[in-house]
Scaffold this motif. Structure first.
Motif, mmCIF file in Angstrom:
data_model
loop_
_atom_site.group_PDB
_atom_site.id
_atom_site.type_symbol
_atom_site.label_atom_id
_atom_site.label_comp_id
_atom_site.label_asym_id
_atom_site.label_seq_id
_atom_site.Cartn_x
_atom_site.Cartn_y
_atom_site.Cartn_z
ATOM 1 N N LEU A 1 1.000 -1.014 0.137
ATOM 2 C CA LEU A 1 -0.106 0.008 0.182
ATOM 3 C C LEU A 1 0.927 1.149 -0.050
ATOM 4 N N THR A 2 1.927 1.353 0.696
ATOM 5 C CA THR A 2 2.731 2.473 0.929
ATOM 6 C C THR A 2 3.551 2.669 -0.416
ATOM 7 N N ILE A 3 4.126 1.486 -1.108
ATOM 8 C CA ILE A 3 4.713 1.524 -2.451
ATOM 9 C C ILE A 3 3.825 2.164 -3.304
ATOM 10 N N LEU A 4 2.547 1.744 -3.291
ATOM 11 C CA LEU A 4 1.426 2.198 -4.330
ATOM 12 C C LEU A 4 1.210 3.651 -4.185
ATOM 13 N N SER A 5 1.075 3.948 -2.831
ATOM 14 C CA SER A 5 0.909 5.464 -2.431
ATOM 15 C C SER A 5 1.902 6.423 -3.003
ATOM 16 N N LEU A 6 3.056 5.935 -2.814
ATOM 17 C CA LEU A 6 4.226 6.661 -3.121
ATOM 18 C C LEU A 6 4.541 6.738 -4.799
ATOM 19 N N THR A 7 4.112 5.477 -5.370
ATOM 20 C CA THR A 7 4.237 5.521 -6.754
ATOM 21 C C THR A 7 2.953 5.844 -7.712
ATOM 22 N N HIS A 8 2.708 7.187 -7.844
ATOM 23 C CA HIS A 8 1.298 7.570 -8.110
ATOM 24 C C HIS A 8 0.690 7.083 -9.514
ATOM 25 N N ASP A 9 1.788 6.842 -10.410
ATOM 26 C CA ASP A 9 1.278 6.109 -11.807
ATOM 27 C C ASP A 9 1.040 4.634 -11.878
ATOM 28 N N ALA A 10 1.364 4.067 -10.800
ATOM 29 C CA ALA A 10 1.524 2.492 -10.763
ATOM 30 C C ALA A 10 -0.144 2.024 -10.826
ATOM 31 N N ALA A 11 -0.295 0.932 -11.685
ATOM 32 C CA ALA A 11 -1.426 0.325 -11.576
ATOM 33 C C ALA A 11 -1.875 -0.348 -10.473
ATOM 34 N N GLU B 1 8.604 7.495 -9.284
ATOM 35 C CA GLU B 1 8.221 7.380 -10.630
ATOM 36 C C GLU B 1 8.179 5.770 -10.997
ATOM 37 N N GLY B 2 9.176 5.219 -10.044
ATOM 38 C CA GLY B 2 9.465 3.741 -10.327
ATOM 39 C C GLY B 2 10.629 3.134 -10.002
ATOM 40 N N LEU B 3 10.586 1.668 -9.578
ATOM 41 C CA LEU B 3 11.730 0.987 -9.125
ATOM 42 C C LEU B 3 12.231 0.220 -10.263
ATOM 43 N N MET B 4 13.153 0.744 -11.162
ATOM 44 C CA MET B 4 13.624 0.182 -12.421
ATOM 45 C C MET B 4 14.740 -0.851 -12.158
ATOM 46 N N THR B 5 14.710 -1.457 -13.342
ATOM 47 C CA THR B 5 15.907 -2.578 -13.592
ATOM 48 C C THR B 5 16.684 -2.432 -14.487
ATOM 49 N N GLY B 6 16.507 -1.518 -15.408
ATOM 50 C CA GLY B 6 17.510 -1.304 -16.679
ATOM 51 C C GLY B 6 18.803 -0.105 -16.365
ATOM 52 N N GLY B 7 18.881 0.283 -15.181
ATOM 53 C CA GLY B 7 19.739 1.177 -15.001
ATOM 54 C C GLY B 7 19.246 2.679 -14.655
ATOM 55 N N PRO B 8 20.130 3.592 -14.664
ATOM 56 C CA PRO B 8 19.871 5.034 -14.394
ATOM 57 C C PRO B 8 19.223 5.587 -15.713
ATOM 58 N N PRO B 9 18.368 6.667 -15.545
ATOM 59 C CA PRO B 9 17.715 7.240 -16.587
ATOM 60 C C PRO B 9 18.615 8.071 -17.425
ATOM 61 N N MET B 10 18.037 8.254 -18.797
ATOM 62 C CA MET B 10 18.708 8.804 -19.718
ATOM 63 C C MET B 10 18.821 10.443 -19.315
ATOM 64 N N GLU B 11 19.680 11.157 -20.271
ATOM 65 C CA GLU B 11 19.940 12.569 -19.715
ATOM 66 C C GLU B 11 18.571 13.379 -20.057
ATOM 67 N N PRO C 1 20.373 -5.574 -8.058
ATOM 68 C CA PRO C 1 20.367 -3.864 -8.353
ATOM 69 C C PRO C 1 19.056 -3.345 -9.004
ATOM 70 N N ARG C 2 18.785 -2.339 -8.280
ATOM 71 C CA ARG C 2 17.686 -1.590 -8.754
ATOM 72 C C ARG C 2 18.010 -0.122 -8.637
ATOM 73 N N TRP C 3 17.049 0.693 -9.470
ATOM 74 C CA TRP C 3 17.240 2.185 -9.645
ATOM 75 C C TRP C 3 15.939 2.777 -9.488
ATOM 76 N N LEU C 4 15.894 3.604 -8.367
ATOM 77 C CA LEU C 4 14.518 4.299 -7.721
ATOM 78 C C LEU C 4 14.495 5.634 -8.293
ATOM 79 N N TRP C 5 13.756 5.936 -9.329
ATOM 80 C CA TRP C 5 13.633 7.097 -9.925
ATOM 81 C C TRP C 5 12.777 8.031 -9.336
ATOM 82 N N LEU C 6 12.977 9.192 -8.604
ATOM 83 C CA LEU C 6 12.178 10.152 -7.872
ATOM 84 C C LEU C 6 11.920 11.381 -8.524
ATOM 85 N N VAL C 7 10.649 11.957 -8.230
ATOM 86 C CA VAL C 7 10.338 13.152 -9.260
ATOM 87 C C VAL C 7 9.657 14.001 -8.120
ATOM 88 N N LYS C 8 10.179 15.427 -8.074
ATOM 89 C CA LYS C 8 9.593 16.610 -7.259
ATOM 90 C C LYS C 8 8.354 17.063 -8.054
#
Length: 560
Positions: A464-474, A540-550, A525-532
């Motif tokens: 529930l907390t993960i879902l509430s913090l990740t707004h776009d998750a289904a 925004e999500g817990l990603m498996t593919g690495g850090p975001p593109m520029e 390994p996982r990459w947590l992408w955060l947005v203000k």
């Protein structure tokens, strides 16, 4: 008093008929596997049905095949005698649609009424039942004496054998002194075949079994499965008798014996109390069975005996008391648990909890009310209006129907898990299923706080907390159940990249058990992408593919 005895007798008989219906289904299925086995085995199976139709009691056994069809031990009760005392009367048949249909058709109880509608309905049905029984019995007695008048001019051949010109088919008449009656005009060969056939009937006491079966049919006249059983039992009786004749006289006489049956099939006599009747519809099957009859091998006989004995034990016995009492106790505990939330009194719940649950309950109550805690639970809004319970082995699903102060309705599901502690049945876990309306939009004041909340949720498998913090998750209705199978031991931050409006944390997850999720056991390994956003930081999500593109760093916040 008379009405009470009649209603009680009617309900007892109705319960026996329901139980026997389950048994009949088993027997019908078993007959399909006994096609190549001597018919005496199929004939023997009908004795189980007969027992269930006349006896409301049975012995208990852990091997009973009727466990799924009963809620009581020693006595198979599906419709209770106190149905009229329920606020909403209901019946129990273990067939969901049937139970629901009958229960929904029953009128609700009327307070202060002299006689309840249900009681009136039962009384009317019991009177109809008795009238049907009397009609069937009178018809049987009338047919018996009518047949007796027809054979009153019969001529004695020898011993108990008579010949009569007023009948078209041979039969046995009488119970104390059974007599064989033959039609006039039979050849010597036909007489020999028929007399041997009838003598086998007498030797096996079929002349008693058939009238007894008819009497049972009179009692259960309203049940179509009993009519079917009566007909099939008669066929199995005749076929098994035919097989015995062929066994004694030799297989080379099968064709001659079949011709004798065919010659007697020109006329037909149907009489409930007659142990034997020849008709074209029955003769066709009997002749086919005779021509296909082969002397059974030893293994065929063994298989037949084993199957009949196994079905006898499984269908004559009722489920053992220990199993049923355990199931009933779980249902009772689930009802107490649900009622406690409805009344907002947690003490009944506390008394059924395991020791670990009690400690957890006290901790939660202290957080709610301080050190001077109490047993108050739940909320005034939404409040529990009603609930349903669904059992599944060692778990119970309670569906609470709730309503808030504004009149909006909600459904919430809680899953209880039962276990044994100190030789006592207790509730070891209670977990609410997350509903989509439980989700809220969580915003952290800074990236570090968002990381800490997300990390804590990973370690606690808090969907529930993960879902509430990740707004776009289904939303996934089974999401928490999946996360309950996940066990993450540790989460380390390897690298952090925090900028003005976005952040990325390179995490190392030590996963002990990935459960039913996409996680694999081991270090991953996982990459947590955060947005203000406008209201704060979110994931925004817990990603498996690495850090975001520029270009991600300069893209706009989708929440704005």
């Amino acid at each position: 008093m008379t009405y009470f005895l009649t209603d009680t007798l009617f309900l007892t008989m109705l319960n026996m008929s329901i139980t026997a219906s389950y048994v009949i289904v088993f027997v019908l299925a078993a007959r399909l596997f006994l096609k190549r086995v001597p018919k005496i085995f199929s004939y023997a199976l009908w004795s189980i049905v007969l027992f269930r139709l006349i006896c409301p009691f049975g012995f208990s056994s852990p091997f009973s095949l009727l466990k799924a069809f009963t809620s009581n031990t020693a006595k198979m009760g599906h419709i209770t005698g106190n149905t009229d005392l329920m606020m909403q009367p209901s019946t129990y048949t273990e067939i969901g649609n049937v139970s629901s249909f009958i229960s929904d058709s029953l009128p609700a109880a009327m307070p202060n009424a002299g006689v309840s509608p249900v009681q009136t309905t039962i009384s009317i049905l019991s009177i109809i039942w008795i009238m049907g029984v009397l009609t069937m019995i009178i018809h049987g007695i009338y047919s018996y004496y009518r047949l007796k008048q027809k054979v009153s001019t019969a001529m004695l051949l020898k011993d108990n054998q008579f010949e009569c010109e007023n009948i078209a088919t041979p039969f046995i008449l009488g119970i104390k002194n059974p007599k064989i009656y033959l039609p006039v005009g039979l050849s010597v060969t036909e007489k020999n075949f028929i007399l041997r056939h009838e003598e086998i009937h007498i030797k096996r006491f079929d002349y008693i079994i058939k009238p007894l079966a008819y009497f049972v049919l009179c009692i259960h006249w309203f049940n179509p499965l009993v009519w079917l059983s009566f007909t099939l039992m008669g066929r199995d009786m005749e076929m098994s008798c035919d097989e015995q004749v062929i066994k004694e006289l030799g297989p080379e006489l099968k064709k001659d014996y079949s011709k004798s049956l065919l010659s007697l099939a020109t006329d037909r006599m149907v009489l409930g109390v007659s142990p034997l009747s020849f008709g074209e519809s029955a003769v066709k099957g009997r002749i086919k069975n005779i021509l296909n009859y082969r002397k059974p091998t030893l293994w065929v006989i063994i298989v037949g005996i084993v199957l009949v004995v196994a079905l006898g034990v499984g269908l004559l016995s009722n489920p053992s008391a220990a199993v049923l009492e355990d199931d009933n106790e779980k249902i009772r505990m689930a009802e107490i648990w649900a009622t406690a939330l409805k009344t907002r009194d947690g003490k009944p719940r506390y008394e059924m909890m395991s020791e670990n649950m009690k400690e957890k309950f006290i901790t939660e109550q202290k957080l709610r009310a301080g050190e001077d805690w109490n047993f108050n639970i739940g909320y005034s809004s939404p409040r529990v209006v009603d609930f349903e319970i669904q059992m599944n082995g060692d778990t119970a699903s309670i569906i609470y129907h709730q309503e808030d102060s504004g009149g909006d309705k909600y459904d919430r599901t809680e899953i209880l898990t039962f276990g044994i502690e100190n030789n006592r049945l207790v509730i070891t876990d209670a977990r609410q299923k997350i509903e989509e309306w439980d989700r809220w939009s969580y915003f952290a004041t800074d990236a570090k706080m968002a990381l800490d909340v997300y990390t804590e949720a990973l370690l606690n498998s808090d969907y529930l907390t993960i879902l509430s913090l990740t707004h776009d998750a289904a939303f996934d209705p089974e999401g928490q159940e999946v996360w309950d199978t996940v066990n993450i031991n540790d989460v380390k931050v390897i690298k952090a990249d925090v900028r003005e409006n976005k952040a990325c944390y390179w995490l190392e997850l030590n996963i002990k058990d990935g459960g039913y999720s996409a996680f694999e056991t081991g270090v991953s390994p996982r990459w947590l992408w955060l947005v203000k956003g406008e209201h704060g930081w979110y994931a925004e999500g817990l990603m498996t593919g690495g850090p975001p593109m520029e270009d991600w760093w300069y893209s706009k916040d989708p929440m704005k």
